[in-house]
Design an enzyme around this catalytic site. Structure first.
Site, mmCIF file in Angstrom:
data_model
loop_
_atom_site.group_PDB
_atom_site.id
_atom_site.type_symbol
_atom_site.label_atom_id
_atom_site.label_comp_id
_atom_site.label_asym_id
_atom_site.label_seq_id
_atom_site.Cartn_x
_atom_site.Cartn_y
_atom_site.Cartn_z
ATOM 1 N N SER A 1 0.843 -1.209 0.000
ATOM 2 C CA SER A 1 0.000 0.000 0.000
ATOM 3 C C SER A 1 0.870 1.248 0.000
ATOM 4 C CB SER A 1 -0.978 -0.009 1.180
ATOM 5 O OG SER A 1 -0.270 0.064 2.402
ATOM 6 N N ASP B 1 7.040 2.831 6.207
ATOM 7 C CA ASP B 1 6.849 2.202 4.894
ATOM 8 C C ASP B 1 6.952 3.230 3.756
ATOM 9 O OD1 ASP B 1 6.411 -0.040 6.424
ATOM 10 O OD2 ASP B 1 4.512 -0.593 5.498
HETATM 11 O O1 PMV Z 1 3.156 -5.223 7.220
HETATM 12 P P1 PMV Z 1 3.328 -3.822 6.831
HETATM 13 O O2 PMV Z 1 4.043 -3.615 5.550
HETATM 14 O O3 PMV Z 1 2.026 -3.074 6.805
HETATM 15 O O4 PMV Z 1 4.326 -3.156 7.918
HETATM 16 C C1 PMV Z 1 3.885 -2.329 8.917
HETATM 17 C C2 PMV Z 1 4.951 -2.060 9.959
HETATM 18 C C3 PMV Z 1 4.371 -1.749 11.339
HETATM 19 O O5 PMV Z 1 5.472 -1.346 12.156
HETATM 20 C C4 PMV Z 1 3.719 -2.976 11.943
HETATM 21 C C5 PMV Z 1 3.344 -0.619 11.291
HETATM 22 C C6 PMV Z 1 3.939 0.752 10.982
HETATM 23 O O6 PMV Z 1 3.197 1.578 10.459
HETATM 24 O O7 PMV Z 1 5.103 1.018 11.304
#
Ligand code: PMV
Length: 308
Positions: free
Chosen positions: A96, A139
């Protein structure tokens, strides 16, 4: 007029979840790409090769970014948006964020706004908040900047030099999941165990900083050990599951220096570092056991856009 942008996706090397609560984290761009094309139109339309038309609600965060940028930079929100993605959603690889960053960059190119990376991250966060609830911003930051970054909420990311191996191994644990659910689960653990969580958060911050040092000195063995520590902590706060623990354990048995879940966990991918030259045999061993995996490099430049 037509413009396009392409963004890498990402793997978190250290500090996921804790980064939401103020810890340092380390993330790497990976060469699975999302490409977004935009063109002037008489209405706003959004299509993605990863989203069926009956699931079009999943595309709403893109609409949010288009409308927010149209308001802020005074252009018409009537654009046709088309997304092509190499990234499987719900696997912890930042599909995303990659898509939203590419969208902001493509709109910036279409309207000659000349927006910098920090602006693209800020604008993509308008959509990320809808996807995740309370994203840390790591991200979109790593997708926009590329390479490896050390990140803490509210600060500009620090680039980490990668002089040695740029190979990362990623294995699917076989289940897709929603980041929002996992972030809530870990936040509940934090509410029930505030002192423990705070002290783990301080340790994770140190682990992230030390991991950055190991990336820049190409100490893959040391990095692997810290990844194993990270996995144990993520498991303790409820982010791992049996499948992730099993795939991480198997990667170690097959010779990886370290393996941990990456991203929100609860399914999704395991990230591993392995001795140089050994990755291919690990991938084929995993394949023999029905576990899909791939090797990726770390692209340097981050998102890029052009007039098409
Ligand atoms: O799984 P993903 O790509 O949505 O990674 C999110 C990482 C988290 O630390 C769990 C949430 C964030 O926004 O940092």
């Amino acid at each position: 007029m037509r413009a396009a942008a392409e963004s890498p996706s990402k793997a978190i090397v250290s500090g996921e979840h804790f980064v939401v609560h103020g810890a340092w984290a380390l993330a790497a761009a990976i060469d699975r790409k999302v490409r977004v094309e935009v063109s002037d139109s008489d209405r706003l339309t959004i299509a993605s090769d990863r989203v069926r038309s009956r699931d079009s609600a999943r595309l709403r965060p893109l609409e949010t970014v288009v409308r927010a940028m149209a308001r802020e930079y005074s252009f018409s929100p009537n654009v046709s948006v088309s997304v092509r993605s190499d990234v499987r959603p719900g696997t912890g690889l930042g599909s995303s964020a990659s898509c939203l960053v590419a969208l902001a960059a493509a709109l910036s190119a279409l309207h000659s706004l000349g927006l910098g990376k920090a602006e693209l991250v800020r604008l993509s966060m308008e959509g990320e908040r809808e996807v995740h609830g309370r994203p840390s911003g790591i991200d979109p930051a790593v997708c926009a900047y590329g390479g490896v970054i050390l990140f803490r909420q509210g600060r500009a990311p620090t680039r980490v030099a990668v002089p040695g191996s740029r190979s990362l191994l990623l294995a699917y644990s076989g289940k897709q999941r929603r980041t929002r659910d996992l972030v809530e689960r870990v936040s509940r653990f934090r509410e029930g165990n505030p002192r423990l969580f705070e002290s783990l958060g301080r340790s994770v911050s140190e682990v992230s900083r030390a991991s950055a040092g190991m990336v820049s000195s190409n100490d893959l063995q040391g990095l692997g050990r810290l990844m194993n520590l990270n996995q144990a902590v993520l498991s303790a706060v409820g982010a791992s599951d049996r499948a992730l623990d099993a795939v991480a354990g198997l990667l170690l048995e097959l010779g990886a220096y370290g393996a941990k879940l990456t991203g929100a966990g609860g399914g999704g991918c395991v990230l591993a570092v392995a001795p140089e030259g050994k990755e291919k045999s690990i991938i084929s061993d995993l394949g023999g056991r029905g576990i899909e995996s791939f090797l990726t490099t770390i692209p340097v430049g981050g998102v890029r856009s052009w007039l098409a």
